[in-house]
Scaffold this active site. Structure first.
Site, short mmCIF file in Angstrom:
data_model
loop_
_atom_site.label_atom_id
_atom_site.label_comp_id
_atom_site.label_asym_id
_atom_site.label_seq_id
_atom_site.Cartn_x
_atom_site.Cartn_y
_atom_site.Cartn_z
N GLY A 277 0.84 -1.20 0.00
CA GLY A 277 0.00 0.00 0.00
C GLY A 277 0.86 1.24 0.00
O GLY A 277 2.05 1.19 0.36
N CYS B 97 5.17 -6.21 1.78
CA CYS B 97 5.54 -4.78 1.85
C CYS B 97 4.79 -4.08 2.99
O CYS B 97 5.06 -4.35 4.15
CB CYS B 97 5.31 -4.12 0.49
SG CYS B 97 6.21 -2.56 0.28
N TYR B 98 3.83 -3.22 2.69
CA TYR B 98 3.05 -2.56 3.74
C TYR B 98 2.41 -3.62 4.65
O TYR B 98 2.33 -3.44 5.87
CB TYR B 98 1.96 -1.69 3.12
CG TYR B 98 1.11 -0.93 4.11
CD1 TYR B 98 1.41 0.38 4.47
CD2 TYR B 98 -0.01 -1.53 4.70
CE1 TYR B 98 0.62 1.07 5.39
CE2 TYR B 98 -0.80 -0.85 5.61
CZ TYR B 98 -0.48 0.45 5.95
OH TYR B 98 -1.26 1.13 6.86
N LYS C 9 -8.60 -11.63 -17.74
CA LYS C 9 -8.74 -11.96 -19.16
C LYS C 9 -8.23 -13.37 -19.48
O LYS C 9 -8.88 -14.11 -20.24
CB LYS C 9 -7.99 -10.93 -20.00
CG LYS C 9 -8.02 -11.17 -21.48
CD LYS C 9 -9.37 -10.87 -22.11
CE LYS C 9 -9.57 -9.37 -22.23
NZ LYS C 9 -10.81 -9.06 -22.99
N SER D 38 -20.80 -8.19 -28.02
CA SER D 38 -19.95 -7.40 -28.91
C SER D 38 -19.17 -8.28 -29.87
O SER D 38 -18.66 -7.80 -30.87
CB SER D 38 -18.96 -6.57 -28.08
OG SER D 38 -17.99 -7.41 -27.48
N GLY D 39 -19.06 -9.57 -29.54
CA GLY D 39 -18.24 -10.46 -30.35
C GLY D 39 -16.85 -10.64 -29.79
O GLY D 39 -16.08 -11.48 -30.26
N GLY D 40 -16.49 -9.84 -28.79
CA GLY D 40 -15.21 -10.02 -28.12
C GLY D 40 -15.28 -11.23 -27.19
O GLY D 40 -16.36 -11.77 -26.91
N VAL D 41 -14.13 -11.64 -26.68
CA VAL D 41 -14.09 -12.86 -25.87
C VAL D 41 -14.89 -12.69 -24.58
O VAL D 41 -15.55 -13.64 -24.13
CB VAL D 41 -12.63 -13.27 -25.57
CG1 VAL D 41 -11.92 -12.23 -24.72
CG2 VAL D 41 -12.58 -14.63 -24.88
N ASP D 42 -14.91 -11.51 -24.00
CA ASP D 42 -15.59 -11.31 -22.72
C ASP D 42 -17.11 -11.50 -22.85
O ASP D 42 -17.70 -12.32 -22.14
CB ASP D 42 -15.29 -9.92 -22.16
CG ASP D 42 -13.81 -9.65 -22.05
OD1 ASP D 42 -13.05 -10.63 -21.93
OD2 ASP D 42 -13.40 -8.48 -22.12
N SER D 43 -17.73 -10.73 -23.73
CA SER D 43 -19.18 -10.83 -23.88
C SER D 43 -19.57 -12.18 -24.47
O SER D 43 -20.64 -12.72 -24.16
CB SER D 43 -19.72 -9.69 -24.74
OG SER D 43 -19.24 -9.77 -26.07
N SER D 44 -18.69 -12.77 -25.28
CA SER D 44 -18.99 -14.08 -25.88
C SER D 44 -19.03 -15.17 -24.82
O SER D 44 -19.94 -16.01 -24.80
CB SER D 44 -17.94 -14.41 -26.95
OG SER D 44 -17.95 -13.45 -27.99
N HIS E 297 8.19 -7.63 -3.45
CA HIS E 297 6.93 -8.00 -4.10
C HIS E 297 7.10 -9.31 -4.88
O HIS E 297 7.56 -9.31 -6.02
CB HIS E 297 6.47 -6.89 -5.04
CG HIS E 297 5.97 -5.68 -4.33
ND1 HIS E 297 4.67 -5.54 -3.91
CD2 HIS E 297 6.62 -4.56 -3.92
CE1 HIS E 297 4.53 -4.38 -3.28
NE2 HIS E 297 5.69 -3.77 -3.27
N GLU F 266 4.84 -11.05 -6.19
CA GLU F 266 3.81 -11.20 -7.21
C GLU F 266 4.19 -10.66 -8.58
O GLU F 266 3.58 -11.03 -9.59
CB GLU F 266 2.50 -10.53 -6.73
CG GLU F 266 2.52 -9.00 -6.69
CD GLU F 266 3.07 -8.44 -5.38
OE1 GLU F 266 2.78 -7.27 -5.09
OE2 GLU F 266 3.78 -9.17 -4.66
#
Length: 512
Positions: A54, A81-82, A368, A222-228, A168, A170
């Site tokens: 943080g 860290c924090y 994603k 929309s045809g993108g991977v997310d909405s599909s 960090h 990560e």
């Protein structure tokens, strides 16, 4: 019982990266605000808790603070860290401003008997980013790692099952960060690797079925991977009671509408309505220059189109959207974390306040790469699953300035050339996004001994894992050469091509 890690968010820019690393280890995790009570945390039955970094100093008045009872729950804890500094101070140690601050790559050494560093070489590079340091350890803790400038780089209390690292683990810059995190997950928390695409699909479908019940839903496809992927999950849950609405707002890439209709109507046999709303959107965008105003207008108009189509279908209460975790974060996260909104997304910050639908967002907590894996599991074709991200407002936020048909036509052709040359050369492997931008400005050029006064086309290609950070892609010069030559020769109105070599941050991936 499924393993679960809770990530307590103290406002770090890397909190979502921690979550990705935990998920990559096939362990489920949730991000919670630091204000969560011990009772709430206990009710979530975590296998372990990770405290994020943080921007604050733990000794400042009003600094983010954890419910102290959480440290006494007996659940394994890793402070980063924090998070480490907070643990040290809360349990009686001292944290002060460091004599020498440490930012960037640092050589780390560790003891050979710490659980966290099992399998990690005695010396390795880690990523530091701190101005404060633990000066005195709480009772029962010992130092298990150090660097030249940070004598207390990692600590542990094996009996209380509490660990802390000043660096960090990560981020990709820490060489063995994945191993360190997995040691905590598997050895300290005894987690099972039960977070898989199959389990996500099963849980999502059950949740959607419960939320929607016997009602009907429309999906903003929309045809993108997310909405599909969102559409396929909802179809799996409620079947023919889902109707997908694809809005051709005139801001799409070349031949995009035809591809979407072919895949979803013919391949998946979905109830699909294609709406030609080009005049409607372009009319509202006329003369609008401010990018946030564009996003708000497009977000509102999308909803109005869906409302109109839903009214034709009858009584529809639910709207399905492919909102991702990164969308929520950039629009100022709903987790209660102290962060600034960078830009609104049409499916988060761009929604009108008087929306008449209840939202169904099955991907809201996913990244994603997780969505792509789920898409593969559901049988989505590669042309959709591997499709690069495309903003909901489309080409409107890739035209810097007023949006009109002429500029859209120019950008659409330039963008098609960029994609064609990068993909045909194989340079798209490993890229997150690659596209063209059209600034609404002109510069002087010369073609055939004649003076021209035309637009520049900007090429943007980036490498990223999650869109939270990105680096510009080192495209081969010959690919850039072909892109430039083709655009100035094939796209009327463009006489100059430039390449954006800015990372995120300080820039964003999109220009607006």
């Amino acid at each position: 019982m499924k393993s679960k890690i809770l990530i307590v968010d103290f406002g770090s820019q890397y909190t979502q990266v921690i979550a990705r690393r935990v998920r990559e280890a096939n362990v489920y995790c949730e991000i919670i605000p630091y204000s969560a009570s011990a009772e709430a945390v206990r009710g979530m039955a975590p296998s372990g808790i990770i405290l994020s970094g943080g921007p604050a100093s733990v000794y400042q008045q009003g600094a983010p603070s954890l419910d102290p009872k959480i440290l006494d729950m007996g659940v394994p804890i890793l402070g980063i860290c924090y998070g480490m500094q907070h643990v040290a101070r809360a349990l009686g140690g001292e944290v002060r401003k460091a004599d020498r601050q440490e930012f960037g790559r640092t050589e780390l050494e560790h003891t050979d008997d710490s659980l966290l560093f099992d399998g990690v070489p005695p010396a390795s590079r880690v990523w530091m980013s701190h101005g404060d340091s633990v000066e005195e350890l709480p009772a029962g803790f010992r130092v298990v790692a150090w660097s030249a400038n940070t004598p207390v780089a990692a600590i542990e209390h094996r009996e209380r099952r509490i660990w802390g690292v000043q660096f960090h683990p990560e981020v990709a810059h820490t060489e063995h960060g994945k191993r360190i995190l997995e040691n905590f997950l598997m050895k300290a928390c005894s987690c099972s690797r039960d977070w898989t695409a199959g389990s996500v699909i099963e849980e999502s479908v059950a949740h959607i079925a419960k939320q929607v019940g016997d009602e009907r839903a429309v999906c903003a496809l929309s045809g993108g991977v997310d909405s599909s992927v969102a559409a396929l999950l909802v179809q799996k849950a409620i079947g023919a009671r889902l109707t997908c609405v694809f809005v051709d707002h005139g801001l799409l890439r070349k031949e995009e509408a035809q591809v979407v209709e072919d895949v979803f109507k013919r391949h998946f046999h979905m109830n699909l309505i294609v709406v030609d709303a080009q005049e409607r959107f372009l009319g509202r965008l006329s003369g609008v220059v401010d990018p946030e105003a564009k996003r708000k207008i497009i977000g509102e108009e999308f909803i109005r189109v869906f409302e109109d189509e839903a009214a034709k279908l009858g009584n529809v209460h639910f709207l399905v959207q492919g909102t991702l975790y990164s969308d929520v974060v950039e629009s100022a996260s709903a987790t209660g974390r102290p962060g600034a909104a960078i830009k609104s997304h049409h499916n988060v910050g761009g929604l009108p306040e008087d929306i008449k639908f209840e939202l169904v967002e099955p991907l809201r907590d996913l990244f994603k790469d997780e969505v792509r894996q789920i898409g593969r599991e559901l049988g989505l074709p590669a042309q959709i699953v591997e499709r690069q991200p495309f903003p909901g407002p489309g080409l409107a936020v890739r035209i810097i300035g007023d949006v009109n048909r002429e500029r859209l036509g120019i950008l659409r052709e330039a963008d098609a050339i960029v994609r064609d040359e990068i993909e045909s050369s194989g340079a798209n492997r490993g890229l997150w996004q690659y596209f063209a931008i059209l600034p609404a400005m002109r510069s002087v050029g010369v073609m055939g001994d004649f003076r021209t006064y035309a637009y520049p086309a900007v090429v943007r290609a980036v490498i990223s894992e999650d869109a939270m950070t990105a680096d510009w892609a080192r495209l081969p010069y010959e690919v850039l050469d072909r892109i430039s030559t083709r655009i100035v020769n094939e796209v009327p109105g463009v006489n100059r091509v430039v390449y954006d070599i800015t990372t995120k941050p300080p820039a964003t991936i999109e220009w607006e």
